[in-house]
Design an enzyme around this catalytic site. Structure first.
Site, PDB file in Angstrom:
ATOM      1  N   ASP A 221       0.873  -1.185   0.000  1.00  0.00           N
ATOM      2  CA  ASP A 221       0.000   0.000   0.000  1.00  0.00           C
ATOM      3  C   ASP A 221       0.903   1.226   0.000  1.00  0.00           C
ATOM      4  O   ASP A 221       2.140   1.097  -0.044  1.00  0.00           O
ATOM      5  CB  ASP A 221      -0.941  -0.009   1.213  1.00  0.00           C
ATOM      6  CG  ASP A 221      -2.284   0.635   0.878  1.00  0.00           C
ATOM      7  OD1 ASP A 221      -2.271   1.784   0.401  1.00  0.00           O
ATOM      8  OD2 ASP A 221      -3.335   0.002   1.075  1.00  0.00           O
ATOM      9  N   HIS A 296      -2.888   2.980  -4.782  1.00  0.00           N
ATOM     10  CA  HIS A 296      -2.273   2.653  -3.483  1.00  0.00           C
ATOM     11  C   HIS A 296      -0.817   2.222  -3.677  1.00  0.00           C
ATOM     12  O   HIS A 296      -0.390   1.189  -3.145  1.00  0.00           O
ATOM     13  CB  HIS A 296      -3.077   1.564  -2.767  1.00  0.00           C
ATOM     14  CG  HIS A 296      -4.370   2.097  -2.185  1.00  0.00           C
ATOM     15  ND1 HIS A 296      -4.413   2.908  -1.069  1.00  0.00           N
ATOM     16  CD2 HIS A 296      -5.656   1.956  -2.590  1.00  0.00           C
ATOM     17  CE1 HIS A 296      -5.669   3.230  -0.798  1.00  0.00           C
ATOM     18  NE2 HIS A 296      -6.449   2.676  -1.712  1.00  0.00           N
ATOM     19  N   GLU A 361     -10.046   2.420  -5.111  1.00  0.00           N
ATOM     20  CA  GLU A 361      -9.674   3.829  -4.913  1.00  0.00           C
ATOM     21  C   GLU A 361      -8.523   4.272  -5.830  1.00  0.00           C
ATOM     22  O   GLU A 361      -7.616   4.983  -5.396  1.00  0.00           O
ATOM     23  CB  GLU A 361      -9.291   4.047  -3.434  1.00  0.00           C
ATOM     24  CG  GLU A 361     -10.426   3.720  -2.500  1.00  0.00           C
ATOM     25  CD  GLU A 361     -10.052   3.795  -1.019  1.00  0.00           C
ATOM     26  OE1 GLU A 361     -10.908   4.204  -0.236  1.00  0.00           O
ATOM     27  OE2 GLU A 361      -8.922   3.429  -0.661  1.00  0.00           O
ATOM     28  N   TYR A 452     -16.100  -3.860   8.683  1.00  0.00           N
ATOM     29  CA  TYR A 452     -14.871  -3.083   8.852  1.00  0.00           C
ATOM     30  C   TYR A 452     -14.572  -2.981  10.343  1.00  0.00           C
ATOM     31  O   TYR A 452     -15.118  -2.137  11.061  1.00  0.00           O
ATOM     32  CB  TYR A 452     -14.999  -1.714   8.162  1.00  0.00           C
ATOM     33  CG  TYR A 452     -14.476  -1.793   6.728  1.00  0.00           C
ATOM     34  CD1 TYR A 452     -14.781  -2.907   5.942  1.00  0.00           C
ATOM     35  CD2 TYR A 452     -13.658  -0.806   6.183  1.00  0.00           C
ATOM     36  CE1 TYR A 452     -14.284  -3.017   4.645  1.00  0.00           C
ATOM     37  CE2 TYR A 452     -13.168  -0.915   4.880  1.00  0.00           C
ATOM     38  CZ  TYR A 452     -13.483  -2.024   4.123  1.00  0.00           C
ATOM     39  OH  TYR A 452     -12.994  -2.140   2.848  1.00  0.00           O
TER      40      TYR A 452
HETATM   41  C1  ACM Z   1     -10.953  -0.381   0.881  1.00  0.00           C
HETATM   42  O1  ACM Z   1     -11.422  -0.268   2.011  1.00  0.00           O
HETATM   43  N1  ACM Z   1     -10.370   0.670   0.292  1.00  0.00           N
HETATM   44  C2  ACM Z   1     -11.033  -1.617   0.143  1.00  0.00           C
END
Ligand code: ACM
Ligand code: ZN
Length: 566
Positions: A221, A296, A361, A452
């Site tokens: 990342d 990322h 993203e 999450y």
């Molecule tokens: C993510 O939470 N960007 C997969």
């Protein structure tokens, strides 16, 4: 007539025989088979069929343990073997099945495949004299072992320390257990903060205890590249290191200061990766690596700036990268070569069939201005930049397929028209997930609102700083991954479910455990239990016992149980 009477009599007699025999059997059966009792055993996840009986098996140093139809030196059996002394403090006598009469435990792989069990299910019979475990494969035996371990209720004493015993009491039960979902994942981000091999193993231990089967290792990342790649050494010489800022605010960008030493970070060597993968496999867990593309990627661009669209000085930094600028240049042919080279080194390390390629993203501001990317759009006759990402993703999927691998990616990859074979990680809302389902893609459900576990789990004012959100354990428990109204084909597309643990706010391994536990116990029931076997009150009643176990095993956890009213 004379002859017929006996004939009729004899035939009647033979007709009567089977039912008399059954009656006799049933009398015998009832007199030797104990009647189940009403007792909850605090197991998590709750087995799908369980009968509890009076009495217990007493495991001690005289107990004989044998493995049938399986090599006792295979890694999973060695794990079970060592667990007797490690977990129970008992040294039983390991022997062959023929020598097992009373006071014995047999772990058996079925000679004939038991369709009802699949690869991960098991049958567990505990009587006063014997424990018998049957499964089709190693994984089933390992998960049965985890159930036996949880059945030892005296493991913790009143002071919550490990009981030192000479007799381990295992209550008599009959269990037939199979998971609901084939894919039961938990993720860990080791980029934002780095966690060493020892801790990753501890993490895997607890996943196996609760019968998860996929460890999603988020290895790359913006904030750090975490895996040795021989062909691109700068990824770990430069990309794995950033400034050490223990008290930093992660919600906003925190640019590096001039001359600041890049001392925080680390990476896993290939030997360490192999060690973790083998460790996980012995515990029934597949390891899926994630190599993010095309976004990322600040850690890559800090190491190899030539793969960017522009000349911006990319750095590995602390703090938010939002909106993220870093994206690999899709118009530079060396970028695809780079990823294929990376995958060539990744593939031999991870036997699991899936590799996750990220895809989330990926903001395309740089692509919009890049002559090479725009030229690529024109050459490929694409309509937009999403389709350029789609082209990359399909190229990578084909490449993985030629190497015998399948591809997973975050749900954004559907925007550029990924193949219907791509496994979609559905982390956004229901509407987007329905789009992926309608395209026919297989799905792993991991919506932020339920899965999450970097989000707060209790009132923010009482909790360590976290990224935001609110996903208390009751909310996790209430998750139903298969939406109402899906037809039977669509329902089958939901391969499973996963919980994601991003590490911006996880400064220490203790904090990782705190966010993970006990929430993933609720996750375990969502992933494993048939819907009719889920019961929040039963689960809640089992939690104090499970937390005491976690405590003696050295895990940190959140003590607040926040319910939800839905
Ligand atoms: C993510 O939470 N960007 C997969
Ligand atoms: Zn470009």
């Amino acid at each position: 007539m004379k002859h017929r009477i006996p004939f009729i009599f004899i035939s009647d007699f033979f007709c009567f025989l089977p039912s008399a025999f059954c009656l006799l059997l049933s009398i015998l059966f009832h007199s030797c088979t104990p009647t189940p009792i009403e007792k909850s055993l605090n197991l998590v996840p709750q087995p799908n069929e369980i009968l509890v009986f009076e009495g217990a098996f007493i495991l001690n140093n005289n107990t004989k343990v044998a493995f049938e139809n399986i090599d006792p030196r295979n890694a999973s059996m060695l794990y079970i073997t060592s667990a007797f002394s490690k977990f129970f403090g008992i040294s039983p006598i390991f022997t062959v099945p023929e020598k097992c009469n009373n006071n014995s435990i047999i772990f058996k792989i079925n000679e004939e495949y038991d369709v009802a069990l699949g690869e991960e299910g098991y049958r567990l019979m505990v009587s006063k004299k014997k424990i018998r475990v049957e499964a089709n494969a190693n994984t089933g035996l390992v998960f049965a072992w985890q159930t036996i371990y949880q059945l030892w209720e005296d493991m913790v004493d009143a002071e919550d320390s490990i009981t030192v015993v000479s007799n381990v009491v295992i209550p008599c039960v009959k269990i037939v257990d199979v998971p609901r979902f084939a894919w039961r994942g938990v993720h860990l981000d080791v980029s934002r903060h780095f966690f060493d091999v020892e801790f990753v193993k501890k993490y895997i231990d607890v996943l196996s205890m609760y019968k998860f089967n996929v460890f999603h290792w988020h290895l790359t990342d913006d904030h750090g590249w975490r895996i040795q790649i021989d062909k691109y050494p700068k990824l770990t010489e430069i990309g794995a290191w950033r400034p050490e800022r223990p008290d930093s605010e992660w919600r906003t960008p925190q640019p590096n200061r001039s001359g600041e030493p890049m001392t925080y970070g680390g990476f896993y060597t290939k030997d360490e990766i192999r060690e973790v993968v083998a460790y996980a496999a012995a515990r029934g867990i597949n390891v899926m690596p994630e190599i993010e593309l095309p976004g990322h990627c600040s850690a890559i661009l800090a190491s190899y700036p030539e793969y960017a669209c522009d000349k911006y000085p990319y750095r590995v930094e602390v703090g938010a990268y939002w909106p993220p600028k870093a994206i690999m240049c899709a118009g530079n042919p060396d970028v695809m070569t780079f990823y294929k080279d990376i995958l060539d080194e990744i593939i031999p390390l991870f036997p699991f069939e899936y590799i996750h390629i990220g895809g989330d993203e990926a903001l395309k501001g740089n692509w919009e201005k890049c002559p090479k990317c725009l030229a690529k759009v024109a050459i490929l006759n694409l309509e937009n930049l999403e389709q350029l990402q789609g082209w990359m993703v399909r190229e990578i999927e084909s490449y993985l397929n030629t190497k015998g691998k399948k591809m997973a990616g975050w749900i954004e990859i559907i925007d550029g028209d990924c193949n219907p074979t791509s496994l979609i990680y559905a982390w956004l809302g229901k509407e987007k997930t329905m789009e992926a389902i309608t395209r026919g893609n297989p799905i792993v459900q991991c919506p932020t609102s339920y899965c999450y576990i970097d989000y707060y789990q209790a009132d923010k004012s009482t909790q360590p700083d976290a990224i935001g959100g609110f996903v208390p354990i009751g909310k996790v428990y209430s998750f139903e991954p298969v939406y109402e109204g899906l037809d039977s084909v669509q329902a089958k597309q939901i391969m499973g479910v996963q919980w994601n643990l991003w590490a911006e706010f996880l400064f220490t391994s203790k904090q990782v455990e705190y966010m993970l536990l006990p929430r993933i116990l609720a996750s375990a029931e969502v992933a494993w239990c048939a819907p009719e076997n889920k019961n929040w009150m039963r689960f809640k009643a089992a939690l104090p016992y499970q937390k005491r176990r976690l405590k003696v095993l050295g895990y940190h956890y959140c003590d607040e149980v926040v319910e939800v009213s839905e």
